[in-house]
Design a protein around this motif. Structure first.
Motif, PDB file in Angstrom:
ATOM      1  N   ARG A 213       0.838  -1.182   0.000  1.00  0.00           N
ATOM      2  CA  ARG A 213       0.000   0.000   0.000  1.00  0.00           C
ATOM      3  C   ARG A 213       0.882   1.244   0.000  1.00  0.00           C
ATOM      4  O   ARG A 213       1.646   1.474   0.940  1.00  0.00           O
ATOM      5  N   LEU A 214       0.785   2.030  -1.040  1.00  0.00           N
ATOM      6  CA  LEU A 214       1.637   3.211  -1.193  1.00  0.00           C
ATOM      7  C   LEU A 214       0.830   4.476  -0.942  1.00  0.00           C
ATOM      8  O   LEU A 214      -0.323   4.582  -1.382  1.00  0.00           O
ATOM      9  N   GLN A 215       1.423   5.415  -0.236  1.00  0.00           N
ATOM     10  CA  GLN A 215       0.863   6.741  -0.025  1.00  0.00           C
ATOM     11  C   GLN A 215       1.804   7.746  -0.679  1.00  0.00           C
ATOM     12  O   GLN A 215       2.930   7.936  -0.221  1.00  0.00           O
ATOM     13  N   ILE A 216       1.357   8.376  -1.765  1.00  0.00           N
ATOM     14  CA  ILE A 216       2.189   9.310  -2.533  1.00  0.00           C
ATOM     15  C   ILE A 216       1.713  10.739  -2.266  1.00  0.00           C
ATOM     16  O   ILE A 216       0.651  11.145  -2.758  1.00  0.00           O
ATOM     17  N   PRO A 217       2.433  11.508  -1.474  1.00  0.00           N
ATOM     18  CA  PRO A 217       2.006  12.893  -1.204  1.00  0.00           C
ATOM     19  C   PRO A 217       2.501  13.847  -2.284  1.00  0.00           C
ATOM     20  O   PRO A 217       3.647  13.781  -2.726  1.00  0.00           O
ATOM     21  N   VAL A 218       1.620  14.723  -2.720  1.00  0.00           N
ATOM     22  CA  VAL A 218       1.976  15.765  -3.682  1.00  0.00           C
ATOM     23  C   VAL A 218       1.373  17.082  -3.206  1.00  0.00           C
ATOM     24  O   VAL A 218       0.473  17.112  -2.347  1.00  0.00           O
ATOM     25  N   SER A 219       1.822  18.149  -3.783  1.00  0.00           N
ATOM     26  CA  SER A 219       1.334  19.472  -3.393  1.00  0.00           C
ATOM     27  C   SER A 219      -0.125  19.654  -3.804  1.00  0.00           C
ATOM     28  O   SER A 219      -0.590  19.078  -4.796  1.00  0.00           O
ATOM     29  N   VAL A 220      -0.835  20.485  -3.048  1.00  0.00           N
ATOM     30  CA  VAL A 220      -2.219  20.799  -3.401  1.00  0.00           C
ATOM     31  C   VAL A 220      -2.291  21.596  -4.702  1.00  0.00           C
ATOM     32  O   VAL A 220      -3.372  21.720  -5.297  1.00  0.00           O
ATOM     33  N   MET A 221      -1.152  22.132  -5.139  1.00  0.00           N
ATOM     34  CA  MET A 221      -1.113  22.891  -6.389  1.00  0.00           C
ATOM     35  C   MET A 221      -1.033  21.983  -7.617  1.00  0.00           C
ATOM     36  O   MET A 221      -1.203  22.443  -8.740  1.00  0.00           O
ATOM     37  N   ALA A 222      -0.761  20.683  -7.401  1.00  0.00           N
ATOM     38  CA  ALA A 222      -0.617  19.762  -8.529  1.00  0.00           C
ATOM     39  C   ALA A 222      -1.984  19.395  -9.095  1.00  0.00           C
ATOM     40  O   ALA A 222      -3.006  19.409  -8.393  1.00  0.00           O
ATOM     41  N   ASP A 223      -1.991  19.055 -10.380  1.00  0.00           N
ATOM     42  CA  ASP A 223      -3.216  18.627 -11.051  1.00  0.00           C
ATOM     43  C   ASP A 223      -3.527  17.188 -10.620  1.00  0.00           C
ATOM     44  O   ASP A 223      -2.775  16.259 -10.932  1.00  0.00           O
ATOM     45  N   PRO A 224      -4.631  16.966  -9.908  1.00  0.00           N
ATOM     46  CA  PRO A 224      -4.918  15.620  -9.389  1.00  0.00           C
ATOM     47  C   PRO A 224      -5.114  14.571 -10.482  1.00  0.00           C
ATOM     48  O   PRO A 224      -4.721  13.410 -10.311  1.00  0.00           O
ATOM     49  N   ASP A 225      -5.725  14.952 -11.594  1.00  0.00           N
ATOM     50  CA  ASP A 225      -5.924  13.988 -12.685  1.00  0.00           C
ATOM     51  C   ASP A 225      -4.582  13.553 -13.274  1.00  0.00           C
ATOM     52  O   ASP A 225      -4.365  12.362 -13.551  1.00  0.00           O
ATOM     53  N   LYS A 226      -3.691  14.521 -13.457  1.00  0.00           N
ATOM     54  CA  LYS A 226      -2.371  14.209 -14.000  1.00  0.00           C
ATOM     55  C   LYS A 226      -1.577  13.333 -13.033  1.00  0.00           C
ATOM     56  O   LYS A 226      -0.920  12.367 -13.447  1.00  0.00           O
ATOM     57  N   VAL A 227      -1.646  13.679 -11.743  1.00  0.00           N
ATOM     58  CA  VAL A 227      -0.917  12.900 -10.733  1.00  0.00           C
ATOM     59  C   VAL A 227      -1.429  11.468 -10.698  1.00  0.00           C
ATOM     60  O   VAL A 227      -0.662  10.497 -10.705  1.00  0.00           O
ATOM     61  N   SER A 228      -2.760  11.295 -10.654  1.00  0.00           N
ATOM     62  CA  SER A 228      -3.351   9.956 -10.587  1.00  0.00           C
ATOM     63  C   SER A 228      -2.968   9.121 -11.800  1.00  0.00           C
ATOM     64  O   SER A 228      -2.594   7.948 -11.677  1.00  0.00           O
ATOM     65  N   ALA A 229      -3.035   9.738 -12.976  1.00  0.00           N
ATOM     66  CA  ALA A 229      -2.709   9.011 -14.203  1.00  0.00           C
ATOM     67  C   ALA A 229      -1.233   8.637 -14.248  1.00  0.00           C
ATOM     68  O   ALA A 229      -0.866   7.524 -14.667  1.00  0.00           O
ATOM     69  N   THR A 230      -0.356   9.538 -13.812  1.00  0.00           N
ATOM     70  CA  THR A 230       1.086   9.263 -13.824  1.00  0.00           C
ATOM     71  C   THR A 230       1.440   8.128 -12.871  1.00  0.00           C
ATOM     72  O   THR A 230       2.203   7.217 -13.222  1.00  0.00           O
ATOM     73  N   ILE A 231       0.876   8.176 -11.669  1.00  0.00           N
ATOM     74  CA  ILE A 231       1.173   7.135 -10.675  1.00  0.00           C
ATOM     75  C   ILE A 231       0.690   5.772 -11.170  1.00  0.00           C
ATOM     76  O   ILE A 231       1.416   4.766 -11.092  1.00  0.00           O
ATOM     77  N   GLU A 232      -0.528   5.711 -11.692  1.00  0.00           N
ATOM     78  CA  GLU A 232      -1.086   4.434 -12.144  1.00  0.00           C
ATOM     79  C   GLU A 232      -0.313   3.881 -13.333  1.00  0.00           C
ATOM     80  O   GLU A 232       0.002   2.676 -13.378  1.00  0.00           O
TER      81      GLU A 232
END
Length: 316
Positions: A213-232
């Motif tokens: 189970r991974l918890q990846i913290p990113v800034s609130v300024m980041a685009d959530p859709d982009k972050v989710s897609a990149t991680i997956e």
């Protein structure tokens, strides 16, 4: 005259020997009892041999049956082998215990039966053994508790050698297990000896499968859709890499943003892994995901967002 006396003495000796030999007690002592004792020993050896054979055959069939069942479930070769080794050890331990108990019962009966044939009154011995057993039971309650707990741990297959378990505050790999003691090696290399009777709750991290189970913290300024897609996308590519491809049992599952606060958003990713391999897989995926997030210029911290703004301002 002397010849007559000698002949009379010989006749008396023969008569005495004949009377002694024809005495039922003599027959019982020299013939019946030895034969009965020999029969008792033979019966005890045969029973012990049969008990060992039955227990070994049952153990062998149990191992073969478990191997067939595990294979039918369609698991990976590594998991099949891990589960098979664990079950083999558990069945072998139970087999050894069963043979020991059978030998103790059979030969205790044989000794009592032989003593009875020798004319020893075994009733007081049995009564004394009962009293002594009760006294030992009261004086060694913790030891008895350890043995019974160890038996139930083996029978219920709660854990085995090689499993990663947590007992209280101790997390480690099971290095050795007996009916009285479980030995754990923690992450710092310390060897813990835990009495089975003291194990009230145990968490097994190696039962059939584990979850990274991974918890990846990113800034609130980041685009959530982009972050989710990149991680997956990164995780789906990484599970086919040489270091972890044999440790992963399923596709990564992107669970989305699981924690939100004023400074960062934490995205959760879950991957099913081989038993006890969740930490290895998580470390590798963290490395790959961090690298790809940097490559995609994803803002990870508030300081990064400030630097991005300064860079954009300078560019303008």
């Amino acid at each position: 005259m002397e010849t007559q006396d000698a002949s009379q003495k010989v006749d008396e000796a023969v008569t005495g020997i004949s009377a002694w030999w024809n005495n039922p007690e003599t027959h019982e002592m020299l013939i019946e009892r030895p034969i009965k004792i020999l029969l008792i020993l033979i019966v005890a050896m045969v029973l012990n041999w049969l008990a060992n054979k039955i227990i070994r055959r049952t153990t062998h069939h149990g191992i073969e049956r478990s191997q067939a069942l595990i294979t039918v479930e369609g698991r990976s070769e590594q998991q099949v082998r891990a589960q098979q080794l664990r079950r083999e050890q558990r069945l072998t331990t139970l087999s050894n215990v069963g043979r020991s108990v059978a030998a103790i019962v059979i030969w205790a009966w044989a000794v009592l039966a032989i003593l009875d044939q020798l004319g020893v009154n075994v009733a007081p011995l049995i009564a004394s053994a009962g009293v002594v057993g009760v006294a030992i039971g009261f004086g060694a309650q913790s030891l008895v508790k350890d043995f019974f707990s160890g038996m139930f741990i083996l029978i219920e297959n709660q854990f085995g050698v090689g499993d990663t378990i947590q007992v209280g505050d101790v997390v480690g790999d099971v290095e050795e297990m007996t009916l009285r003691i479980t030995t754990l090696r923690d992450i710092d290399g310390a060897l813990w000896y835990i009495r089975n009777g003291d194990i009230d709750q145990v968490g097994n991290h190696s039962a059939r499968f584990s979850t990274a189970r991974l918890q990846i913290p990113v800034s609130v300024m980041a685009d959530p859709d982009k972050v989710s897609a990149t991680i997956e996308a990164t995780a789906k590519r990484a599970i086919h890499d040489e270091p972890i491809r044999d440790l992963v049992m399923g596709e990564p599952e992107m669970l989305g943003a699981s924690e939100f606060n004023p400074t960062y958003v934490s995205f959760r990713l879950a991957v099913k892994t081989m038993p006890g391999q969740q930490w290895t897989v998580a470390r590798y995926l963290n490395h790959r995901i961090l690298k790809d997030l940097h490559s995609e210029d994803v803002v990870l911290t508030a300081m990064d967002s400030v630097l991005v703004e300064l860079k954009e301002n300078n560019g303008n």
